[in-house]
Design a protein around this motif. Sequence first.
Motif, PDB file in Angstrom:
ATOM      1  N   GLU A  13       2.941  -0.763  -6.472  1.00 15.88           N
ATOM      2  CA  GLU A  13       3.500   0.568  -6.674  1.00 15.88           C
ATOM      3  C   GLU A  13       5.020   0.540  -6.566  1.00 15.88           C
ATOM      4  OE1 GLU A  13       0.463   3.952  -5.071  1.00 15.88           O
ATOM      5  OE2 GLU A  13       1.570   2.832  -3.568  1.00 15.88           O
ATOM      6  N   SER A  14       5.658   1.331  -7.407  1.00 15.38           N
ATOM      7  CA  SER A  14       7.097   1.513  -7.265  1.00 15.38           C
ATOM      8  C   SER A  14       7.329   2.479  -6.101  1.00 15.38           C
ATOM      9  CB  SER A  14       7.680   2.100  -8.546  1.00 15.38           C
ATOM     10  OG  SER A  14       7.285   3.452  -8.687  1.00 15.38           O
ATOM     11  N   ARG A  16       8.815   5.244  -6.168  1.00 18.84           N
ATOM     12  CA  ARG A  16       8.547   6.586  -6.689  1.00 18.84           C
ATOM     13  C   ARG A  16       7.043   6.864  -6.707  1.00 18.84           C
ATOM     14  NH1 ARG A  16      12.287   9.037 -10.708  1.00 18.84           N
ATOM     15  NH2 ARG A  16      11.478  11.119 -10.989  1.00 18.84           N
ATOM     16  N   GLU A  17       6.253   5.877  -7.119  1.00 23.23           N
ATOM     17  CA  GLU A  17       4.793   6.037  -7.144  1.00 23.23           C
ATOM     18  C   GLU A  17       4.237   6.195  -5.729  1.00 23.23           C
ATOM     19  OE1 GLU A  17       3.687   3.504 -11.174  1.00 23.23           O
ATOM     20  OE2 GLU A  17       4.043   2.424  -9.293  1.00 23.23           O
TER      21      GLU A  17
END
Length: 114
Positions: A13-14, A16-17
Amino acid sequence: MLQAYNQAATRTESPREMEYRLFGQVTRALMHAATVDKSDLATRIDALDWNRRLWSTLAAACQDSDNAMPAPMRAQFISLSLFVNRHSSKVMKGEEDFETLIDINRSIMQGLAA
């Protein structure tokens, strides 16, 4: 096995995610707390506390001078955090409802999803 899966999912996951996912989890907890009887203090307090901690962490990150977010936006997040804290206290006193907190979180999630 579940722990290994969760670790692998987190690694892919980034930031942001991850923020989106966390806001989603907290918002679902608030939505659930809004539906329980007012006598179910544990559920209500847990959801409000989790949301407050999320916003406090976000506000602390916005106070960091190394934060790349523009200063006016950081100030807005800090102000929102203060509002969330005050509104949460009013929810616990029965003076307000959960809807405003849920709406704020949903708006943040929309921004993160864009």
